[in-house]
Design an enzyme around this catalytic site. Structure first.
Site, PDB file in Angstrom:
ATOM      1  CB  VAL A  61      -0.917   0.046   1.174  1.00  0.00           C
ATOM      2  CG1 VAL A  61      -0.276   0.037   2.478  1.00  0.00           C
ATOM      3  CG2 VAL A  61      -1.897   1.104   1.053  1.00  0.00           C
ATOM      4  N   GLY A 111      -5.218   7.200   8.802  1.00  0.00           N
ATOM      5  CA  GLY A 111      -5.807   6.799   7.671  1.00  0.00           C
ATOM      6  C   GLY A 111      -6.508   5.350   7.799  1.00  0.00           C
ATOM      7  NE  ARG A 112      -5.651   2.622   2.712  1.00  0.00           N
ATOM      8  CZ  ARG A 112      -5.557   3.396   1.643  1.00  0.00           C
ATOM      9  NH1 ARG A 112      -6.418   4.002   0.892  1.00  0.00           N
ATOM     10  NH2 ARG A 112      -4.287   3.870   1.486  1.00  0.00           N
ATOM     11  CB  ILE A 113      -2.909   1.084   8.816  1.00  0.00           C
ATOM     12  CG1 ILE A 113      -3.050   0.406   7.280  1.00  0.00           C
ATOM     13  CG2 ILE A 113      -2.295   0.403   9.778  1.00  0.00           C
ATOM     14  CD1 ILE A 113      -1.711   0.025   7.153  1.00  0.00           C
ATOM     15  NE  ARG A 141       7.288   2.153   3.256  1.00  0.00           N
ATOM     16  CZ  ARG A 141       6.046   0.970   3.441  1.00  0.00           C
ATOM     17  NH1 ARG A 141       5.832   0.862   4.571  1.00  0.00           N
ATOM     18  NH2 ARG A 141       5.680   0.538   2.203  1.00  0.00           N
ATOM     19  CG  ASP A 200       6.577  -4.120  11.444  1.00  0.00           C
ATOM     20  OD1 ASP A 200       7.015  -5.054  11.753  1.00  0.00           O
ATOM     21  OD2 ASP A 200       5.825  -3.770  10.488  1.00  0.00           O
ATOM     22  CD  GLU A 253      11.972  -1.454   6.644  1.00  0.00           C
ATOM     23  OE1 GLU A 253      11.455  -2.443   5.799  1.00  0.00           O
ATOM     24  OE2 GLU A 253      11.495  -0.949   7.442  1.00  0.00           O
ATOM     25  CG  HIS A 286       8.422  -3.900   6.727  1.00  0.00           C
ATOM     26  ND1 HIS A 286       9.096  -2.775   5.924  1.00  0.00           N
ATOM     27  CD2 HIS A 286       7.230  -3.645   6.533  1.00  0.00           C
ATOM     28  CE1 HIS A 286       8.016  -2.011   5.407  1.00  0.00           C
ATOM     29  NE2 HIS A 286       6.638  -2.618   5.653  1.00  0.00           N
ATOM     30  N   GLY A 291       4.319  -6.217   9.297  1.00  0.00           N
ATOM     31  CA  GLY A 291       3.049  -5.783   9.679  1.00  0.00           C
ATOM     32  C   GLY A 291       1.890  -6.625   8.857  1.00  0.00           C
ATOM     33  CB  SER A 292       1.056  -6.738   5.253  1.00  0.00           C
ATOM     34  OG  SER A 292       1.973  -7.120   4.451  1.00  0.00           O
TER      35      SER A 292
HETATM   36  P1  NDP Z   1      -3.844   5.983   4.175  1.00  0.00           P
HETATM   37  O1  NDP Z   1      -3.359   6.869   2.785  1.00  0.00           O
HETATM   38  O2  NDP Z   1      -5.025   5.428   4.268  1.00  0.00           O
HETATM   39  O3  NDP Z   1      -3.274   6.709   5.569  1.00  0.00           O
HETATM   40  C1  NDP Z   1      -2.222   7.454   5.510  1.00  0.00           C
HETATM   41  C2  NDP Z   1      -2.523   8.587   6.592  1.00  0.00           C
HETATM   42  O4  NDP Z   1      -1.084   9.329   6.787  1.00  0.00           O
HETATM   43  C3  NDP Z   1      -3.472   9.465   6.080  1.00  0.00           C
HETATM   44  O5  NDP Z   1      -4.609   9.505   7.124  1.00  0.00           O
HETATM   45  C4  NDP Z   1      -2.795  10.890   5.859  1.00  0.00           C
HETATM   46  O6  NDP Z   1      -3.709  11.835   6.292  1.00  0.00           O
HETATM   47  C5  NDP Z   1      -1.596  10.760   6.957  1.00  0.00           C
HETATM   48  N1  NDP Z   1      -0.672  11.688   6.586  1.00  0.00           N
HETATM   49  C6  NDP Z   1      -0.019  12.016   5.509  1.00  0.00           C
HETATM   50  N2  NDP Z   1       0.635  13.161   5.544  1.00  0.00           N
HETATM   51  C7  NDP Z   1       0.714  13.460   7.049  1.00  0.00           C
HETATM   52  C8  NDP Z   1       1.276  14.308   7.876  1.00  0.00           C
HETATM   53  N3  NDP Z   1       2.118  15.248   7.337  1.00  0.00           N
HETATM   54  N4  NDP Z   1       0.957  14.260   9.213  1.00  0.00           N
HETATM   55  C9  NDP Z   1       0.138  13.316   9.679  1.00  0.00           C
HETATM   56  N5  NDP Z   1      -0.261  12.563   9.064  1.00  0.00           N
HETATM   57  C10 NDP Z   1      -0.191  12.375   7.650  1.00  0.00           C
HETATM   58  O7  NDP Z   1      -2.705   4.553   3.985  1.00  0.00           O
HETATM   59  P2  NDP Z   1      -2.823   3.363   5.036  1.00  0.00           P
HETATM   60  O8  NDP Z   1      -3.327   3.619   6.403  1.00  0.00           O
HETATM   61  O9  NDP Z   1      -3.229   2.346   4.303  1.00  0.00           O
HETATM   62  O10 NDP Z   1      -1.304   3.036   5.161  1.00  0.00           O
HETATM   63  C11 NDP Z   1      -0.363   3.976   5.826  1.00  0.00           C
HETATM   64  C12 NDP Z   1       1.206   3.691   5.806  1.00  0.00           C
HETATM   65  O11 NDP Z   1       1.483   2.367   6.478  1.00  0.00           O
HETATM   66  C13 NDP Z   1       1.555   3.079   4.493  1.00  0.00           C
HETATM   67  O12 NDP Z   1       1.576   4.290   3.581  1.00  0.00           O
HETATM   68  C14 NDP Z   1       2.794   2.383   4.470  1.00  0.00           C
HETATM   69  O13 NDP Z   1       3.698   3.242   4.527  1.00  0.00           O
HETATM   70  C15 NDP Z   1       2.526   1.784   5.967  1.00  0.00           C
HETATM   71  N6  NDP Z   1       2.296   0.421   6.029  1.00  0.00           N
HETATM   72  C16 NDP Z   1       3.245  -0.340   6.692  1.00  0.00           C
HETATM   73  C17 NDP Z   1       2.987  -1.619   6.924  1.00  0.00           C
HETATM   74  C18 NDP Z   1       3.884  -2.580   7.747  1.00  0.00           C
HETATM   75  O14 NDP Z   1       4.148  -3.740   7.258  1.00  0.00           O
HETATM   76  N7  NDP Z   1       4.499  -1.880   8.817  1.00  0.00           N
HETATM   77  C19 NDP Z   1       1.877  -2.518   6.219  1.00  0.00           C
HETATM   78  C20 NDP Z   1       1.072  -1.566   5.385  1.00  0.00           C
HETATM   79  C21 NDP Z   1       1.079  -0.189   5.640  1.00  0.00           C
HETATM   80  P3  NDP Z   1      -4.832  12.609   5.438  1.00  0.00           P
HETATM   81  O15 NDP Z   1      -6.090  11.578   5.432  1.00  0.00           O
HETATM   82  O16 NDP Z   1      -4.920  13.760   6.170  1.00  0.00           O
HETATM   83  O17 NDP Z   1      -4.184  12.699   3.949  1.00  0.00           O
HETATM   84  C1  DGY Z   2       2.925  -1.831   2.461  1.00  0.00           C
HETATM   85  O1  DGY Z   2       2.255  -2.464   1.966  1.00  0.00           O
HETATM   86  O2  DGY Z   2       3.282  -0.602   2.155  1.00  0.00           O
HETATM   87  C2  DGY Z   2       3.589  -2.670   3.648  1.00  0.00           C
HETATM   88  O3  DGY Z   2       4.792  -1.890   4.204  1.00  0.00           O
HETATM   89  C3  DGY Z   2       3.971  -3.999   3.528  1.00  0.00           C
HETATM   90  O4  DGY Z   2       2.857  -4.702   3.257  1.00  0.00           O
END
Ligand code: NDP
Ligand code: DGY
Length: 319
Positions: free
Chosen positions: A81, A160-162, A236, A260, A265, A284, A286-287
């Site tokens: 994502v 956001g979603r997560i 990240r 995580d 990395e 890393h 998470g998923s």
């Molecule tokens: P979303 O796009 O739904 O959520 C990202 C959020 O970040 C949004 O709510 C956005 O706010 C917010 N954001 C952006 N800029 C800022 C800022 N300057 N200050 C505060 N918040 C901010 O994505 P997901 O929830 O689906 O995923 C989020 C992230 O999680 C991914 O981009 C990825 O990097 C990471 N991830 C890590 C995983 C792992 O294995 N550890 C697994 C999956 C994802 P707004 O809504 O206002 O734009």
């Molecule tokens: C992502 O999807 O961005 C995660 O970091 C791994 O699933």
């Protein structure tokens, strides 16, 4: 007979994804047949002439890769994502479409975040270690105490979603107050980052990595946190200034951190953060559930096929 389109897949992926590609009858797939990342030179060679690239978050897809692919390139589909590894400006300029995997990994990632938060706050890895190394001499009233969620304030940076899925899962632990801050303002409990950081017992980072969030969690942020607060990052690594985090953890400025994601990395095994008992680091994952990774691979493959045929993708990134 129409010609098969060339697809380059940069790593072994779950068979659910390969099956979609192979059964489509649309493409000829070349695969970097390894569990380890493809070296840059092999990537540049492998994508040559490709109509589609299926990549991972560890592949940097920039102008050089797009040039190496050449004019056939229609679609880049990432098995993630997060898309901070993609030079979206360049990709957009060339009219290439991008697929990604939102939603399908939200539950798994939120679940892992809760696990990491609890492991860090309740010192689970330390406890496991003490059992193994003979440090467990008796039940001791003052030993291995940590922090609980009940009655606490949790702050989520990036709802956001997560982030939302994490908040929903934490609430039933008796969390008293949930604060969040984001890029765009949202109603109700949205707050300033300063207030979130200074009032939270747990600060959870789940935002995307962007130029604005790079290094967001630095000395200034840690210095505003409670001394008893626990910091958790599953977004990240680059959102955190790791030197500043090390300083905050080793000086007792904050209580503990669970990560995580790191930079780089993998984190070198001699990294100073790994020497700290109050820092729990995961690779890393998470998923990483079998089912989620299978569904991600299937979605990623379907995004790729839609990009090849010029049809609507199940999950297209708006560029
Ligand atoms: P979303 O796009 O739904 O959520 C990202 C959020 O970040 C949004 O709510 C956005 O706010 C917010 N954001 C952006 N800029 C800022 C800022 N300057 N200050 C505060 N918040 C901010 O994505 P997901 O929830 O689906 O995923 C989020 C992230 O999680 C991914 O981009 C990825 O990097 C990471 N991830 C890590 C995983 C792992 O294995 N550890 C697994 C999956 C994802 P707004 O809504 O206002 O734009
Ligand atoms: C992502 O999807 O961005 C995660 O970091 C791994 O699933």
């Amino acid at each position: 007979v129409s010609q098969l389109l060339k697809v380059f897949v940069t790593r072994r992926i779950p068979q659910e994804g390969m099956r979609v590609l192979n059964q489509s009858g649309l493409c000829k797939v070349s695969l970097w047949d390894s569990d380890e990342p493809i070296p840059r030179t092999d990537l540049l060679q492998g994508v040559s002439g490709a109509h589609g690239i299926l990549c991972l978050l560890s592949d940097r897809i920039d102008a050089e890769v797009i040039n190496a692919a050449g004019p056939n390139l229609k679609v880049i589909s990432t098995l993630s994502v997060g898309f901070d590894h993609l030079a979206v400006g360049e990709i957009k300029k060339r009219g290439v479409r991008v697929g990604y995997t939102p939603d399908v990994l939200t539950d798994a990632t939120a679940e892992l975040t809760v696990a990491l938060l609890l492991a860090t706050a309740r010192r689970i890895p330390e406890g496991v270690e003490e059992v193994k190394n003979g440090g467990w001499s008796s039940w001791k009233p003052l030993w291995l105490c940590g922090y609980g969620l009940s009655g606490s304030t949790v702050g989520v940076i990036g709802l956001g979603r997560i982030g939302l899925a994490i908040a929903r899962r934490l609430k039933p632990f008796g969390v008293k107050r949930l604060l969040y801050s984001g890029r765009t303002s949202k109603p109700q409990m949205g707050t300033s980052l300063d207030r979130l950081v200074s009032e939270s017992d747990f600060v959870v980072v789940s935002c995307s990595l962007t130029p604005e969030t790079q290094g967001l969690c630095d000395k200034a942020l840690f210095s505003k946190m409670k001394k008893t607060a626990v910091f958790v990052n599953t977004s990240r690594g680059a959102v955190v200034n790791q030197e500043d985090l090390h300083e905050a953890l080793s000086s007792g400025r904050i209580a503990a951190a669970g990560l995580d994601v790191t930079t780089p990395e993998p984190l070198p095994t001699d990294h100073p953060l790994l020497k700290l008992k109050n820092c729990v680091i995961l690779p890393h994952i998470g998923s990483a559930t079998y089912s989620t990774r299978g569904i991600m691979a299937e979605l990623c493959a379907n995004n790729l096929l839609a990009g090849l045929t010029g049809s609507a993708m199940p999950s297209e990134l708006a560029l």
